[in-house]
Design a protein around this motif. Structure first.
Motif, PDB file in Angstrom:
ATOM      1  N   VAL A   1       0.865  -1.312  -0.099  1.00 55.91           N
ATOM      2  CA  VAL A   1      -0.030  -0.134   0.033  1.00 55.91           C
ATOM      3  C   VAL A   1       0.804   1.231  -0.055  1.00 55.91           C
ATOM      4  CG1 VAL A   1      -1.611   1.397   1.416  1.00 55.91           C
ATOM      5  CG2 VAL A   1      -1.909  -1.281   0.992  1.00 55.91           C
ATOM      6  N   GLU A   2       2.078   1.167   0.887  1.00 59.26           N
ATOM      7  CA  GLU A   2       2.861   2.205   0.887  1.00 59.26           C
ATOM      8  C   GLU A   2       3.567   2.716  -0.399  1.00 59.26           C
ATOM      9  OE1 GLU A   2       6.992   3.376   3.589  1.00 59.26           O
ATOM     10  OE2 GLU A   2       5.423   2.099   4.391  1.00 59.26           O
ATOM     11  N   ARG A   3       4.119   1.369  -1.153  1.00 62.12           N
ATOM     12  CA  ARG A   3       5.078   1.584  -2.130  1.00 62.12           C
ATOM     13  C   ARG A   3       4.629   1.103  -3.525  1.00 62.12           C
ATOM     14  NH1 ARG A   3      10.597  -0.889   0.783  1.00 62.12           N
ATOM     15  NH2 ARG A   3      10.120  -0.059   2.780  1.00 62.12           N
ATOM     16  N   GLY A   4       3.460   0.472  -3.439  1.00 62.79           N
ATOM     17  CA  GLY A   4       3.196  -0.171  -4.484  1.00 62.79           C
ATOM     18  C   GLY A   4       3.565  -1.576  -4.956  1.00 62.79           C
TER      19      GLY A   4
ATOM     20  N   ASP B   1     -18.383  -9.242   6.704  1.00 66.20           N
ATOM     21  CA  ASP B   1     -17.317 -10.224   6.162  1.00 66.20           C
ATOM     22  C   ASP B   1     -16.666  -9.484   4.971  1.00 66.20           C
ATOM     23  OD1 ASP B   1     -15.800 -12.081   5.349  1.00 66.20           O
ATOM     24  OD2 ASP B   1     -17.311 -13.788   5.300  1.00 66.20           O
ATOM     25  N   GLU B   2     -15.596  -9.417   5.331  1.00 71.59           N
ATOM     26  CA  GLU B   2     -14.876  -8.558   4.123  1.00 71.59           C
ATOM     27  C   GLU B   2     -14.557  -9.333   2.976  1.00 71.59           C
ATOM     28  OE1 GLU B   2     -10.967  -7.079   5.579  1.00 71.59           O
ATOM     29  OE2 GLU B   2     -11.737  -5.483   6.653  1.00 71.59           O
ATOM     30  N   LEU B   3     -14.892 -10.796   2.936  1.00 75.15           N
ATOM     31  CA  LEU B   3     -14.637 -11.673   1.623  1.00 75.15           C
ATOM     32  C   LEU B   3     -15.723 -11.397   0.634  1.00 75.15           C
ATOM     33  CD1 LEU B   3     -13.647 -15.158   2.937  1.00 75.15           C
ATOM     34  CD2 LEU B   3     -12.046 -13.413   2.125  1.00 75.15           C
ATOM     35  N   LEU B   4     -16.517 -10.513   1.128  1.00 73.53           N
ATOM     36  CA  LEU B   4     -17.681 -10.020   0.002  1.00 73.53           C
ATOM     37  C   LEU B   4     -17.110  -8.910  -0.688  1.00 73.53           C
ATOM     38  CD1 LEU B   4     -20.849 -10.262   2.209  1.00 73.53           C
ATOM     39  CD2 LEU B   4     -19.907 -12.003   1.020  1.00 73.53           C
ATOM     40  N   GLY B   5     -16.046  -8.510  -0.500  1.00 76.69           N
ATOM     41  CA  GLY B   5     -15.330  -7.268  -1.143  1.00 76.69           C
ATOM     42  C   GLY B   5     -15.220  -5.984  -0.498  1.00 76.69           C
ATOM     43  N   ALA B   6     -16.092  -5.763   0.507  1.00 76.46           N
ATOM     44  CA  ALA B   6     -16.078  -4.383   1.443  1.00 76.46           C
ATOM     45  C   ALA B   6     -14.815  -4.317   2.183  1.00 76.46           C
ATOM     46  CB  ALA B   6     -17.462  -4.144   2.079  1.00 76.46           C
ATOM     47  N   THR B   7     -13.589  -3.956   1.740  1.00 77.00           N
ATOM     48  CA  THR B   7     -12.617  -4.147   2.605  1.00 77.00           C
ATOM     49  C   THR B   7     -12.149  -2.654   2.653  1.00 77.00           C
ATOM     50  OG1 THR B   7     -11.041  -3.835   0.304  1.00 77.00           O
ATOM     51  CG2 THR B   7     -11.742  -6.075   1.201  1.00 77.00           C
ATOM     52  N   SER B   8     -10.990  -2.338   3.160  1.00 80.79           N
ATOM     53  CA  SER B   8     -10.283  -0.979   3.420  1.00 80.79           C
ATOM     54  C   SER B   8     -10.053  -0.349   2.046  1.00 80.79           C
ATOM     55  CB  SER B   8      -9.302  -0.699   4.047  1.00 80.79           C
ATOM     56  OG  SER B   8      -8.121  -1.384   3.553  1.00 80.79           O
ATOM     57  N   ARG B   9     -10.168   0.940   2.145  1.00 81.01           N
ATOM     58  CA  ARG B   9      -9.990   1.923   0.939  1.00 81.01           C
ATOM     59  C   ARG B   9      -8.347   1.672   0.281  1.00 81.01           C
ATOM     60  NH1 ARG B   9     -11.692   8.226   0.015  1.00 81.01           N
ATOM     61  NH2 ARG B   9     -11.816   8.184  -2.363  1.00 81.01           N
ATOM     62  N   GLY B  10      -7.555   1.537   1.189  1.00 84.03           N
ATOM     63  CA  GLY B  10      -6.209   1.368   0.917  1.00 84.03           C
ATOM     64  C   GLY B  10      -5.854   0.094   0.293  1.00 84.03           C
ATOM     65  N   PHE B  11      -6.716  -1.169   0.624  1.00 79.93           N
ATOM     66  CA  PHE B  11      -6.379  -2.432   0.020  1.00 79.93           C
ATOM     67  C   PHE B  11      -7.055  -2.427  -1.264  1.00 79.93           C
ATOM     68  CE2 PHE B  11      -8.123  -6.499  -0.868  1.00 79.93           C
ATOM     69  CZ  PHE B  11      -6.931  -7.348  -0.719  1.00 79.93           C
ATOM     70  N   ALA B  12      -8.435  -1.933  -1.394  1.00 81.47           N
ATOM     71  CA  ALA B  12      -8.998  -1.643  -2.677  1.00 81.47           C
ATOM     72  C   ALA B  12      -8.187  -0.867  -3.729  1.00 81.47           C
ATOM     73  CB  ALA B  12     -10.531  -1.218  -2.640  1.00 81.47           C
TER      74      ALA B  12
ATOM     75  N   VAL C   1      -5.296  -3.131  -4.998  1.00 80.05           N
ATOM     76  CA  VAL C   1      -5.609  -3.948  -5.898  1.00 80.05           C
ATOM     77  C   VAL C   1      -6.005  -3.254  -7.406  1.00 80.05           C
ATOM     78  CG1 VAL C   1      -7.370  -5.777  -6.664  1.00 80.05           C
ATOM     79  CG2 VAL C   1      -6.508  -5.346  -4.354  1.00 80.05           C
ATOM     80  N   GLU C   2      -6.596  -2.149  -7.280  1.00 83.35           N
ATOM     81  CA  GLU C   2      -6.766  -1.501  -8.478  1.00 83.35           C
ATOM     82  C   GLU C   2      -5.733  -0.781  -9.110  1.00 83.35           C
ATOM     83  OE1 GLU C   2      -9.709  -0.039 -11.203  1.00 83.35           O
ATOM     84  OE2 GLU C   2      -9.812  -1.379  -9.400  1.00 83.35           O
ATOM     85  N   SER C   3      -4.835  -0.687  -8.540  1.00 85.37           N
ATOM     86  CA  SER C   3      -3.557   0.078  -9.188  1.00 85.37           C
ATOM     87  C   SER C   3      -2.727  -0.915  -9.705  1.00 85.37           C
ATOM     88  CB  SER C   3      -2.596   0.829  -7.866  1.00 85.37           C
ATOM     89  OG  SER C   3      -2.200  -0.278  -6.979  1.00 85.37           O
ATOM     90  N   SER C   4      -2.793  -2.399  -9.526  1.00 84.20           N
ATOM     91  CA  SER C   4      -1.936  -3.264  -9.994  1.00 84.20           C
ATOM     92  C   SER C   4      -2.746  -4.403 -10.966  1.00 84.20           C
ATOM     93  CB  SER C   4      -1.238  -3.943  -9.156  1.00 84.20           C
ATOM     94  OG  SER C   4      -0.551  -5.258  -9.435  1.00 84.20           O
TER      95      SER C   4
ATOM     96  N   HIS D   1     -16.064  -3.316  -4.175  1.00 83.94           N
ATOM     97  CA  HIS D   1     -14.899  -2.699  -4.354  1.00 83.94           C
ATOM     98  C   HIS D   1     -14.871  -1.270  -5.003  1.00 83.94           C
ATOM     99  CE1 HIS D   1     -10.593  -3.095  -5.804  1.00 83.94           C
ATOM    100  NE2 HIS D   1     -10.937  -2.585  -6.734  1.00 83.94           N
ATOM    101  N   ARG D   2     -15.893  -1.091  -5.964  1.00 81.92           N
ATOM    102  CA  ARG D   2     -16.114   0.170  -6.586  1.00 81.92           C
ATOM    103  C   ARG D   2     -16.622   1.232  -5.555  1.00 81.92           C
ATOM    104  NH1 ARG D   2     -19.895   3.493  -8.079  1.00 81.92           N
ATOM    105  NH2 ARG D   2     -21.510   2.028  -7.299  1.00 81.92           N
ATOM    106  N   GLN D   3     -17.561   0.643  -4.750  1.00 83.19           N
ATOM    107  CA  GLN D   3     -17.873   1.761  -3.641  1.00 83.19           C
ATOM    108  C   GLN D   3     -16.993   2.081  -2.702  1.00 83.19           C
ATOM    109  OE1 GLN D   3     -21.806   1.254  -2.033  1.00 83.19           O
ATOM    110  NE2 GLN D   3     -22.806   0.234  -3.760  1.00 83.19           N
ATOM    111  N   VAL D   4     -16.154   1.039  -2.233  1.00 81.88           N
ATOM    112  CA  VAL D   4     -15.010   1.315  -1.359  1.00 81.88           C
ATOM    113  C   VAL D   4     -14.051   2.295  -1.847  1.00 81.88           C
ATOM    114  CG1 VAL D   4     -12.918   0.507  -0.246  1.00 81.88           C
ATOM    115  CG2 VAL D   4     -15.121  -0.758  -0.131  1.00 81.88           C
ATOM    116  N   LEU D   5     -13.561   2.344  -3.341  1.00 78.06           N
ATOM    117  CA  LEU D   5     -12.822   3.180  -3.994  1.00 78.06           C
ATOM    118  C   LEU D   5     -13.459   4.677  -4.053  1.00 78.06           C
ATOM    119  CD1 LEU D   5     -11.498   1.105  -6.962  1.00 78.06           C
ATOM    120  CD2 LEU D   5     -10.181   1.754  -4.974  1.00 78.06           C
ATOM    121  N   ALA D   6     -14.812   4.518  -3.993  1.00 79.38           N
ATOM    122  CA  ALA D   6     -15.589   5.992  -4.155  1.00 79.38           C
ATOM    123  C   ALA D   6     -15.794   6.552  -2.961  1.00 79.38           C
ATOM    124  CB  ALA D   6     -17.067   5.734  -4.825  1.00 79.38           C
ATOM    125  N   GLY D   7     -15.246   5.821  -1.718  1.00 75.29           N
ATOM    126  CA  GLY D   7     -15.208   6.515  -0.298  1.00 75.29           C
ATOM    127  C   GLY D   7     -16.312   6.275   0.606  1.00 75.29           C
TER     128      GLY D   7
END
Length: 214
Positions: free
Chosen positions: A26-29, A100-111, A114-117, A169-175
């Motif tokens: 998360v910090e470096r990529g 349950d985070e396995l449904l995709g609602a994780t932290s914004r940093g985690f999302a 994933v989105e950046s890679s 995932h999309r909603q997490v990224l949207a804040g």
């Protein structure tokens, strides 16, 4: 040292490696962090990291085995008198209610990681595809005379999870916070499973009820 204690220490080390790796990613990529960086941060040898995580991507998706087996396990272990659809419907509702985070609602940093890679996005698609295939194999085992029907049903049931995972995932990224996302997921899943139930009403070739004697 007893077997139970050894296993617990191994699990603790595995989790520590995964947690530290995710922080670094998360910090470096993802692409900028090496196995050597992770090993140094945790204080272990590089071989120790690769013994626990042969694939670098699974340092991020450390729950991939549970996610891959989830739908098939729910189908196989469903309650007496319950169809596969009803079991997956119940399990999703329970999971959404539990956050349950396995449904995709994780932290914004985690999302964001994933989105950046492209590598991590490809691994996520692979995991969700493996989830569908595992469910299909479980349904084929129950209905060996209807293998194509079983795989088509598995695809439809797994699609509910896959589409809602990406929506979370999309909603997490949207804040949007997970606390707000989980009720939306639960309602959307209920609508989706209800629609499939109507589609398969009266057709028990694959969506068989588990006999009460099992």
């Amino acid at each position: 040292m007893g077997q139970g204690l050894r296993e617990r220490k191994k699990q603790e080390l595995r989790q520590a490696i995964s947690d530290e790796a995710t922080l670094l990613f998360v910090e470096r990529g993802f692409e900028q962090v090496t196995i050597a960086h992770i090993a140094e941060a945790v204080g272990v040898a590089k071989m120790t990291v690769t013994n626990y995580f042969p694939r670098k991507e699974d340092l991020v998706f450390d729950e991939h085995e549970r996610l891959t087996r989830r739908l098939a396990g729910t189908a196989v272990e469903r309650r007496p008198g319950e169809t596969v659809l009803d079991a997956l419907r119940r399990d999703y509702a329970d999971s959404a209610a539990a956050g349950d985070e396995l449904l995709g609602a994780t932290s914004r940093g985690f999302a964001g990681l994933v989105e950046s890679s492209p590598v991590l996005l490809a691994r996520l698609r692979e995991i969700l595809d493996q989830q569908e295939r595992a469910l299909a194999d479980a349904l084929v085992a129950e209905a060996p005379d209807q293998p194509l029907a079983a795989r088509l049903v598995a695809a439809q049931l797994a699609a509910v999870h896959r589409i809602l995972w990406y929506e979370a995932h999309r909603q997490v990224l949207a804040g949007v916070t997970p606390e707000r996302i989980f009720p939306v997921l639960g309602a959307a899943a209920e609508d989706a499973f209800a629609g499939l139930a109507r589609l398969y009403q009266g057709d028990d070739r694959v969506l068989k009820r588990r006999p009460a004697s099992e």
